[in-house]
Structure formats: C-alpha cells, structure tokens
Design a protein around this motif. Structure first.
Motif, PDB file in Angstrom:
ATOM      1  N   ILE A  26       0.834  -1.208   0.000  1.00 26.06           N
ATOM      2  CA  ILE A  26       0.000   0.000   0.000  1.00 26.06           C
ATOM      3  C   ILE A  26       0.863   1.249   0.000  1.00 26.06           C
ATOM      4  CG2 ILE A  26      -1.593   1.388   1.371  1.00 26.06           C
ATOM      5  CD1 ILE A  26      -2.813  -1.190   2.359  1.00 26.06           C
ATOM      6  N   TYR A  28       3.946   1.628  -0.790  1.00 28.22           N
ATOM      7  CA  TYR A  28       4.718   1.742  -2.016  1.00 28.22           C
ATOM      8  C   TYR A  28       3.853   2.299  -3.141  1.00 28.22           C
ATOM      9  CZ  TYR A  28       7.075   0.250  -6.285  1.00 28.22           C
ATOM     10  OH  TYR A  28       7.636   0.204  -7.520  1.00 28.22           O
ATOM     11  N   ALA A  29       2.650   1.707  -3.268  1.00 28.59           N
ATOM     12  CA  ALA A  29       1.798   2.091  -4.384  1.00 28.59           C
ATOM     13  C   ALA A  29       1.189   3.479  -4.177  1.00 28.59           C
ATOM     14  CB  ALA A  29       0.693   1.056  -4.567  1.00 28.59           C
ATOM     15  N   LEU A  30       0.853   3.778  -2.923  1.00 20.46           N
ATOM     16  CA  LEU A  30       0.234   5.082  -2.658  1.00 20.46           C
ATOM     17  C   LEU A  30       1.194   6.210  -2.986  1.00 20.46           C
ATOM     18  CD1 LEU A  30      -1.819   4.969   0.641  1.00 20.46           C
ATOM     19  CD2 LEU A  30      -2.610   5.571  -1.617  1.00 20.46           C
ATOM     20  N   ASN A  33       0.969   6.984  -6.661  1.00 17.01           N
ATOM     21  CA  ASN A  33      -0.271   7.097  -7.405  1.00 17.01           C
ATOM     22  C   ASN A  33      -1.304   8.048  -6.840  1.00 17.01           C
ATOM     23  OD1 ASN A  33       0.192   5.213  -9.597  1.00 17.01           O
ATOM     24  ND2 ASN A  33       0.459   3.784  -7.910  1.00 17.01           N
ATOM     25  N   ILE A  34      -0.855   8.978  -6.038  1.00  8.40           N
ATOM     26  CA  ILE A  34      -1.814   9.961  -5.554  1.00  8.40           C
ATOM     27  C   ILE A  34      -1.829  11.122  -6.525  1.00  8.40           C
ATOM     28  CG2 ILE A  34      -2.165  11.665  -3.767  1.00  8.40           C
ATOM     29  CD1 ILE A  34      -1.465   9.594  -1.760  1.00  8.40           C
ATOM     30  N   ASN A  35      -3.007  11.451  -7.024  1.00  9.72           N
ATOM     31  CA  ASN A  35      -3.125  12.564  -7.945  1.00  9.72           C
ATOM     32  C   ASN A  35      -3.855  13.705  -7.245  1.00  9.72           C
ATOM     33  OD1 ASN A  35      -4.118   9.861  -9.809  1.00  9.72           O
ATOM     34  ND2 ASN A  35      -2.118  10.793 -10.119  1.00  9.72           N
ATOM     35  N   LEU A  36      -3.133  14.787  -7.008  1.00  9.63           N
ATOM     36  CA  LEU A  36      -3.752  15.914  -6.305  1.00  9.63           C
ATOM     37  C   LEU A  36      -4.546  16.784  -7.271  1.00  9.63           C
ATOM     38  CD1 LEU A  36      -0.718  16.746  -4.077  1.00  9.63           C
ATOM     39  CD2 LEU A  36      -2.962  16.085  -3.241  1.00  9.63           C
ATOM     40  N   PHE A  37      -5.551  17.436  -6.732  1.00 12.68           N
ATOM     41  CA  PHE A  37      -6.409  18.277  -7.552  1.00 12.68           C
ATOM     42  C   PHE A  37      -5.994  19.745  -7.413  1.00 12.68           C
ATOM     43  CE2 PHE A  37     -10.064  21.013  -8.156  1.00 12.68           C
ATOM     44  CZ  PHE A  37     -10.558  20.556  -9.351  1.00 12.68           C
ATOM     45  N   ARG A  55      -4.553  16.378 -11.214  1.00  9.94           N
ATOM     46  CA  ARG A  55      -5.881  16.584 -11.784  1.00  9.94           C
ATOM     47  C   ARG A  55      -6.186  18.069 -11.787  1.00  9.94           C
ATOM     48  NH1 ARG A  55     -10.331  13.024 -10.209  1.00  9.94           N
ATOM     49  NH2 ARG A  55     -10.569  14.328  -8.390  1.00  9.94           N
ATOM     50  N   MET A 106      -6.941  14.786 -16.268  1.00 10.56           N
ATOM     51  CA  MET A 106      -5.774  14.202 -15.610  1.00 10.56           C
ATOM     52  C   MET A 106      -4.604  14.367 -16.556  1.00 10.56           C
ATOM     53  SD  MET A 106      -6.397  12.154 -12.843  1.00 10.56           S
ATOM     54  CE  MET A 106      -5.967  10.449 -12.896  1.00 10.56           C
ATOM     55  N   PRO A 130     -18.753  17.736 -11.298  1.00 10.10           N
ATOM     56  CA  PRO A 130     -17.786  17.146 -10.372  1.00 10.10           C
ATOM     57  C   PRO A 130     -17.627  18.037  -9.149  1.00 10.10           C
ATOM     58  CG  PRO A 130     -16.917  17.178 -12.609  1.00 10.10           C
ATOM     59  CD  PRO A 130     -18.190  17.934 -12.630  1.00 10.10           C
ATOM     60  N   PRO A 131     -17.634  17.468  -7.956  1.00 12.42           N
ATOM     61  CA  PRO A 131     -17.589  18.278  -6.745  1.00 12.42           C
ATOM     62  C   PRO A 131     -16.368  19.198  -6.687  1.00 12.42           C
ATOM     63  CG  PRO A 131     -17.582  15.918  -6.208  1.00 12.42           C
ATOM     64  CD  PRO A 131     -17.776  16.035  -7.673  1.00 12.42           C
ATOM     65  N   GLU A 132     -15.236  18.714  -7.207  1.00 11.89           N
ATOM     66  CA  GLU A 132     -14.035  19.551  -7.185  1.00 11.89           C
ATOM     67  C   GLU A 132     -14.264  20.828  -7.980  1.00 11.89           C
ATOM     68  OE1 GLU A 132     -14.082  16.410  -8.170  1.00 11.89           O
ATOM     69  OE2 GLU A 132     -12.333  15.269  -7.485  1.00 11.89           O
TER      70      GLU A 132
ATOM     71  N   THR B 300     -18.398  10.616  -7.322  1.00  7.42           N
ATOM     72  CA  THR B 300     -18.659  11.133  -8.655  1.00  7.42           C
ATOM     73  C   THR B 300     -18.852   9.948  -9.581  1.00  7.42           C
ATOM     74  OG1 THR B 300     -17.064  12.815  -8.140  1.00  7.42           O
ATOM     75  CG2 THR B 300     -17.716  12.624 -10.423  1.00  7.42           C
ATOM     76  N   LEU B 365      -6.991  -3.491   0.986  1.00  6.92           N
ATOM     77  CA  LEU B 365      -6.351  -2.651  -0.036  1.00  6.92           C
ATOM     78  C   LEU B 365      -7.378  -1.835  -0.800  1.00  6.92           C
ATOM     79  CD1 LEU B 365      -3.780  -4.894  -1.842  1.00  6.92           C
ATOM     80  CD2 LEU B 365      -3.398  -2.697  -0.765  1.00  6.92           C
ATOM     81  N   LYS B 383      -7.763  17.570  -1.839  1.00 10.83           N
ATOM     82  CA  LYS B 383      -8.486  16.721  -2.779  1.00 10.83           C
ATOM     83  C   LYS B 383      -7.488  15.921  -3.564  1.00 10.83           C
ATOM     84  CE  LYS B 383     -12.757  19.112  -3.469  1.00 10.83           C
ATOM     85  NZ  LYS B 383     -13.458  18.126  -2.661  1.00 10.83           N
ATOM     86  N   LEU B 384      -7.666  14.627  -3.569  1.00 18.70           N
ATOM     87  CA  LEU B 384      -6.785  13.827  -4.389  1.00 18.70           C
ATOM     88  C   LEU B 384      -7.554  12.632  -4.886  1.00 18.70           C
ATOM     89  CD1 LEU B 384      -6.023  11.223  -2.472  1.00 18.70           C
ATOM     90  CD2 LEU B 384      -4.565  12.879  -1.396  1.00 18.70           C
ATOM     91  N   SER B 385      -7.002  11.976  -5.870  1.00 24.58           N
ATOM     92  CA  SER B 385      -7.630  10.745  -6.320  1.00 24.58           C
ATOM     93  C   SER B 385      -6.545   9.694  -6.382  1.00 24.58           C
ATOM     94  CB  SER B 385      -8.262  10.938  -7.687  1.00 24.58           C
ATOM     95  OG  SER B 385      -7.257  10.969  -8.664  1.00 24.58           O
ATOM     96  N   ILE B 386      -6.954   8.463  -6.189  1.00 19.72           N
ATOM     97  CA  ILE B 386      -6.003   7.361  -6.275  1.00 19.72           C
ATOM     98  C   ILE B 386      -6.297   6.627  -7.572  1.00 19.72           C
ATOM     99  CG2 ILE B 386      -5.310   5.198  -5.237  1.00 19.72           C
ATOM    100  CD1 ILE B 386      -5.720   6.547  -2.552  1.00 19.72           C
ATOM    101  N   PHE B 390      -2.442   2.343  -8.644  1.00 20.83           N
ATOM    102  CA  PHE B 390      -2.385   1.902  -7.248  1.00 20.83           C
ATOM    103  C   PHE B 390      -3.018   0.531  -7.099  1.00 20.83           C
ATOM    104  CE2 PHE B 390      -4.923   1.356  -3.384  1.00 20.83           C
ATOM    105  CZ  PHE B 390      -3.928   1.298  -2.440  1.00 20.83           C
ATOM    106  N   THR B 394      -1.082  -3.185  -6.442  1.00 24.26           N
ATOM    107  CA  THR B 394      -1.257  -3.890  -5.182  1.00 24.26           C
ATOM    108  C   THR B 394      -2.144  -5.115  -5.327  1.00 24.26           C
ATOM    109  OG1 THR B 394      -3.039  -2.373  -4.670  1.00 24.26           O
ATOM    110  CG2 THR B 394      -0.899  -1.889  -3.732  1.00 24.26           C
TER     111      THR B 394
END
Lengths: 159, 664
Positions: A26, A28-30, A33-37, A55, A106, A130-132, B300, B365, B383-386, B390, B394
């Motif tokens: 987790i 490692y992958a997190l 792969n986190i994409n901030l807005f 994003r 993205m 989209p809420p963002e 969403t 996970l 705000k972020l998306s995974i 990911f 995993t």
C-alpha cells in the motif's frame, strides 16, 4: 512448545506477515499514485508542480475549443472565471464534453504552462458537476473576480 | 389514488417490520413458542405489502403517471415499455424500493426454506432481518419517498431516463447486484442469531453456507453484468476502472468469498468459528458501506444520483449503528466459543486460512484505496484521487498469490497433509502449467513478467482443478461412473475455481495484449488493430424510438477476407438533450473487435476508436461459470438431509458420528 500454542503462533505469524506485505504494498503504491487536484487559479499562480501527474478541473471556456483537422489533438482552456489554463488532449473526448460544461482532466503540466491531459472526464448528465469543479468555482466566485456565470454554475452544483 | 396506496403499503410494512424485529426475538429469549410463531406470518405480511408498493410504482411508470415526481424525473412517454419497467430502478428512490423488495424477498425465502430449523433460531434470524428492514423502510419513507406527488402542477411529460441506462445491462445489472448485496444480510442474520444464542457450531455454519453461496453467486453475476455493460455502453472498451462505485461492489465480493471458504472450514472441521462470524458481519457491513457510498452522493459517478445530505447522514447512521451493535455483540459473545478440533501446520485448514488472509488483505487494499480520498476530503486535508496504477500494483500480486495457493490447496487434505506427498503431487501439474503458459506467451507474441505470472496463475488453477477431478473420479466402474459419483458441491467448487481461472486469464491477456487506437478516419481510410484491418465505408443516419442517430459503416478484414461489418452509432436524445456513443462489437470467444465513433473533426473526417480485445469475453464467461458453480453447490443433497438430522439436536449427531466410525 504446546502444539496448540505452536499452531496459534503460526497463525499469528501468517497474519503478521500478510499484514506487513499488504501495508508495504500500500505505502509503495500510494506514494506513486496519488493525484492531487488543482484549480485553474492555483495552476495560473504557479502553485501546481510541473511534470507530475495531477488533476485539474473547471469549466471549459466558451469559444476556446480548437480542434486540429489533421490529427486528434484538441486544445481548450479550463477556467474557474478567475484564471484559466490551456489544456491539450489527444484522443476522443467524452460525449458530454462541451464548452461551458464542467470537466476534470488528468495529466501533466509542462514547463510552458500547458496542461497536457491524458484523460478528460466530463459530467454524466446536465445537472451534475464534479464536486471539485463546483468547489473551485465557488472559491473563485468569492474572490474579487466575480463573474455572473460562476454564481450560476456554483448554484447548479448544489443539485 | 394508487400512489397513496403505495405509500400506505410502505408504512404498513414498516409496522410489520417493527413487530417482526421485536416479537419473535422476545419469544426466543423468553422461550415462548406462541410469540415465536409470529415470525413467519409477519414476514409474509411484510413481503406482500412491499411487493404491492413495488407493483404500484411499476404501474405508475407503465401508465405514464407523471404526477408522481419520481416517474416524471426518470421516465418519458416516448420510452419503450421495457425501459419504462426498468426505469423503476433507474433512480435513487426506486432502486431503494427494489433493494427493500429483495431484502424482504430473502427474508421470506428464509422463512419458507428453513422449516426444519429449530424455532428459536429461525425466530432470531427473522427478527434480525426485520431490524434491517426497519432501518431501510425508515430510510425510504423519511428521506426518499418514491410516491411523492407533483401536485397540482403535473408535468405534461417526463424528463426521460438517462440514455446511459436505456439498455439491457440496466435491466439486469441492479437486480442481480442487489440480490447479492442484500443476500449477505441472511448470513449476517444467522451470525447475529448464533451470537445471541451462543451456539456457534457446525450446524450454524451449515445453515448459513447455502445462503452465503447464493448471495455470492448473485453478486458475482451482478458485478460481471456491470463490467460488461460498462465495456460496451460507457467505457469505450474498458471493463474495470477501479472506480469507487465498482470497488464498493468488489469489497463485499472479496470478503464474501473469504466468508464462503471460512464457512466451509467451520462446517467441516468446527474451527475458525469466531473468525467466520466476524467475516459475516464485515461482509454485510461492506454491503451497507457500498450502498452508502453509491447512494449518498459522496462519489462522482453514474450511480450517484442527485444527492441530498440528509440521505447520506441517514445511511451513515444506519451503517454505524449496524457495525457498532453487531461488533459489541461480537465482543461480548464471541469468546464463549471454544475450539477442540486439531489440525497440523500443513493442512487444508491452513490453506483456507491463507486464502482468507489474502482475500481480507485484498479487501483492505481496495477499501483503503477507495476510502482514503473520501476521508481526506471530508477532513478538508486536500483533494486527491487514487488512480488505477495503485490498485493494479497492489491487487495483482495478491491475485496471483491467491491463484498459486489455490492450485496447491486443491490437493491438500483436512487435518494433515504430508509435505513430501504434496510436493510430488504438484510436480506434474507444475510442469504442465509452465509449458501451457509459455505456449500462451509465445502465441500472443511478447513476454512480460506480470503477464506471465497472471497467465501462469490462471493455468495453474485450471490444471490443478482438472487434475484433482481426474484423481477423484478414478473408479473401478469406469471414468463416467466416477464423475457421476462426485457430489454437487464438489462440482460447484470445480466450476467456481475454473471460472476464477478464466477471469484471471481474461484479465491478464486483455490488459497485456489488448490493442486500443484512436485514429482520424475519412471514408475509405483503413486502420489496423492486431491482425485485423478496419475500413471506414461511410456515415449514415437513422431514427430510433426516442433518438436520432448517425451511424458509421465499417468493414472488418482478416488476412484480406471480410469478417464482418460493424455499425457504431452516435445517438442524440432530444428529451434530455444528451448524446450517447453506441459502440459496435464483433464478439468472439477468443477476441473482440470493437469500433466506436467519436466526434466529427472536419467535414468528412471522424475520430474513431478501434480496439482488439483478446479473451475479453472470458472475464464475464468466467464469472458466469463461477456463479453457476455457486448455484450447483447449494443444490447438494447433504444440505437437505443433514438439516433434518439437526432437529433432534446433539444426541443424534453423536450417534451419527459413531455410526460413521463403525462403517469401515
């Protein structure tokens, strides 16, 4: 050791190893792969990292969509009515993509300040945003660059 | 008039549900048979009124009663009749009503098919299911009434069903998925009843097992249908997006799979009892979590209908209450249970324990990847998306590990398995699997580590399953006799595992060897994907019942021979002012050729998506085979015979045990 205790110990060891592997995977992958807005104001102000997958979202600026006739490249601007960011995308846009609609893209911001998108998400129906995007619009409409449209957009976002 | 009757029916069923959740339970706790006897009639009554409410809502849709707000928002007089019927569950209120219909349907099924169970047990189970019904009935009546009227300003016509949902996929996907989600409430109710009784034994596991398996089978079908629908309708050829809504359905599936296997151990060997109960609670809680995520509007997605904060908080409260109450009960009652059976550190028990560890890790996970962004957002931490990477990074190792373990576990024995024997047993299947995987790699032309591991795991599962079937079906009276002698639950397991192997093979091959191209095409242009050549012939126009469409004509060639022609469409729905892309697919067992049209680029040039999808059908076929396996397993004779034995309680089973020992 007592056989039952030994067995319990093996079970506990299995669990610990399993959980350790899971946690390791987790983190490692997190990390990757986190994409901030970011909203257009933040990007225009230079607060968004360059060449990192992020994003970005807002409304597609009216009259900004330019389609290349020889390839699948599309250029448009995404705005929160306070600032706008040029976006380039190559490929097929979703059905609900249109000028004046909310989108989330993205992709990566390049050195020239062009947002090169690899994915564009549009809302699923005309009442939905989209809420963002809704929040980004609300934020910018509270600032000094108040636009009439933004209020309207933020209103429809509460649906 | 009718809608008011529907409303009344809902309120009446709420009253019955309240009685159901109190009276039989009180009867069971005080030992009064007269009170326990109320369980079945109350259940039937509750079902009748909900079915009535559902029928009234369907009637409102079919007769275009736009004075009902929900009908006006989700239907239109131009909609074909079958979509009018399926539009009943096309929005929030109606799908919730369907959810409740399923819940009371399952409750009724428990009441009908459990006549042989002890009265105390069945009263408690039905009471617990009654409590769940109370929660959801309150939810629908207070926050999401499908019978609300738009009086006196009745609209002339409805706003139409979202065109995305006007499809066979929508007719089937939600009912199947809900059957699965809600079905886990039965396993949950059995677990809670067992905790109240303090009677967590093999009999309890045997009663819960068929219900869990059926629910799991429906959920498998529901998820597969959703994936299939997304593939041709929504996803431009993608079949799984790790979208939070998909994850919401995958979570109970993963823990439900763990529950099925853990129940097997509890039934056969009488161990892992507390763990099994916990899994039953967790699985149903995850079903509720899924409902909350999908229905509260925090996500969403197509599934998130117009949201209302009141609904979200209500569902969250319901979820919290269920988890809190059941875990409290668990904390107080679970330690009462003692374990006597023994098993060595290499045995089927251990293999199934590892299976559970892997499945629960996978559940965790997916849960983390899904909930982390939501929690951060809620706490205002950003705000972020995974993204998909990911989950792919995993989830794949866990899936491969599960497959490898499964292949070995198939051969293992209860209590104790000899390590040397198992290793010798695995040698040949291992060699065969490596050869087959290598052949697959070569035929698809290209080696990648994860592709090999995925294919190998799939082949390994399949080879081991067949090998074991071959071993077991050896008989003096010939192979056919040996095959016939196998129990239905064994066949269920075989199909379940083969289905899994197909899903793994399909997922690996299509992700690694699928080709996806977006191209600009003018009539006469050619595009190649894989070995196929696609020629754009031209664009035409046609009218549908409630839309107009532009369609493209494409000829598909393989080695210069015409294979088929495809006609993808771009539809305009005037009522909702929406545009929909309808892909056209040449489907095959080993590959799909997929063409979809995007927007017009210039006067005669279009953006076209062409795709070559090897083995993509195996994903859904595999899921179908898994589900068939589940249905076969519950048709096993022993569930019926042993239940009868159980009535005469412990002395009988002790005698039965002796009898078995005496036979050889």
């Amino acid at each position: 050791m007592h056989p039952i205790r030994k067995k319990r110990l093996t079970i506990v060891l299995f669990l610990v190893v399993g959980i350790a592997i899971a946690v390791g995977l987790i983190t490692y992958a997190l990390r990757q792969n986190i994409n901030l807005f970011y909203d257009p104001t933040e990007i225009a102000a230079g607060n968004a990292p360059v060449d990192t997958r992020i994003r970005a979202g807002g409304m597609v600026e009216a009259g900004s969509v330019v389609r290349d006739t020889e390839s699948l490249i599309v250029n448009f601007r995404v705005t929160d009515f306070a600032a706008s960011v040029p976006v380039q995308y190559e490929g097929i846009l979703p059905d609900l993509f249109a000028e004046g609609q909310g989108v989330v893209a993205m992709g990566r911001l390049n050195e020239q300040g062009l947002f090169v998108a690899d994915q564009v998400l549009a809302k699923h129906d005309e009442n939905y945003m989209p809420p963002e995007v809704a929040e980004a619009l609300e934020r910018s409409s509270k600032g000094q660059h108040k636009a009439v449209n933004a209020e309207k957009a933020a209103e429809s976002a509460t649906y | 008039m009718y809608p008011e009757l529907g409303q009344l029916a809902l309120i009446l069923s709420l009253l019955l549900a309240v009685l159901l959740s109190v009276v039989p339970l009180a009867g069971a706790l005080t030992g009064r048979d007269s009170l326990q006897a109320f369980a079945r009639p109350l259940t039937s009554g509750m079902f009748v009124f909900i079915a009535l409410a559902f029928a009234i809502l369907t009637h409102a849709f079919v007769t275009d009663d736009f004075s009902v707000a929900y009908v006006a928002n989700n239907s239109n007089s131009m909609l074909p009749w079958y979509y009018k019927v399926s539009a009943v569950w096309g929005g929030h209120e109606g799908s919730l009503l369907m959810w409740i219909l399923m819940l009371v349907g399952w409750t009724l099924a428990v009441a009908v098919f459990s006549r042989k169970l002890p009265s105390v047990m069945i009263s408690q189970v039905l009471s617990v299911l009654g409590m769940v019904s109370v929660g959801f009935l309150l939810f629908i009546i207070v926050t999401s009434n499908p019978f609300d009227r738009l009086l006196p300003n009745v609209p002339a016509d409805g706003q139409d069903l979202n065109p995305l949902l006007q499809d066979i996929g929508l007719i089937l996907h939600p009912p199947m998925l809900y059957m699965g989600y809600v079905g886990f409430s039965v396993a949950f109710a059995f677990a809670i009843a067992a905790l109240i009784n303090g009677r967590l034994d093999a009999a309890w596991a045997r009663w819960s097992r068929p219900w869990t398996t059926v629910a799991w089978s429906f959920l498998t079908l529901g998820i597969a249908l959703g994936s299939w629908w997304a593939y041709y309708e929504l996803g431009w050829g993608g079949w799984w997006f790790w979208d939070p809504v998909e994850n919401a359905s995958l979570l109970p599936w993963l823990s439900g799979t763990a529950l099925m296997h853990s129940l097997a151990v509890t039934e056969k060997r009488g161990v892992f009892k507390s763990w099994t109960v916990l899994l039953a609670i967790v699985t149903f809680s995850l079903s509720l979590l899924g409902t909350f995520l999908v229905r509260s509007g925090v996500l969403t997605s197509v599934h998130a209908f117009a949201s209302d904060p009141e609904r979200g908080s209500f569902l969250l409260a319901l979820l919290g209450l269920t988890i809190l109450a059941s875990l409290t009960l668990y904390a107080f009652r679970a330690p009462v249970v003692h374990v006597r059976a023994r098993y060595s550190s290499l045995s089927r028990e251990i293999f199934l324990l590892l299976n559970n560890v892997l499945l629960v890790s996978a559940t965790l996970l997916v849960a983390i990847g899904t909930l982390y962004p939501l929690v951060l957002d809620y706490l205002d931490l950003g705000k972020l998306s995974i993204g998909e990477p990911f989950f792919n990074t995993t989830f794949s190792p866990l899936a491969v590990a599960t497959g490898l373990l499964l292949g070995a576990g198939v051969f293992s024995r209860w209590k104790k398995t000899d390590g040397g024997w198992l290793a010798r047993k695995l040698l040949w299947p291992l060699a065969v699997s490596i050869l087959v995987s290598a052949a697959v790699m070569i035929s698809y032309g290209g080696f990648a580590v994860w592709a090999f591991l995925g294919v190998f795991a799939a082949v390994w599962v399949a080879v081991a399953t067949f090998w074991d079937l071959w071993d077991k079906s050896a008989s003096r009276h010939g192979r056919w006799h040996g095959l016939q002698r196998q129990s239905r639950s064994y066949w269920g397991m075989v199909l379940g595992h083969l289905g899994l192997a197909m899903v793994m093979a399909g997922a690996t091959v299509v992700s690694n060897y699928g080709i996806e191209r977006d191209v600009r095409m003018q009539p006469g242009d050619r595009a190649t994907v894989g070995d196929y050549e696609i020629v754009f012939v031209g664009i035409g126009e046609r009218r549908g019942p409630n839309f107009t469409a532009q369609y493209g004509s494409f000829d598909v060639y393989l080695d210069g021979n015409l294979v088929t022609d495809l006609h993808p469409e771009k539809r305009q729905y005037p009522v909702g002012m929406s545009v929909m892309t309808e892909a056209d697919i040449d489907a095959g067992l080993f590959r799909d050729v997929f063409v979809a049209i995007g927007e017009r680029i210039s006067d005669d040039a279009w953006a076209i998506r062409v795709q070559y999808k090897p083995l993509v059908r195996w994903l859904w076929l595999g899921a179908l085979i898994m589900a068939i396996g589940g249905f076969l397993a519950i048709a096993d004779k022993r569930y019926r015979i042993r239940v009868r034995d159980e009535q005469s309680a412990k002395p009988a089973s002790a005698a039965g045990g002796k009898a078995v020992e005496a036979t050889p």
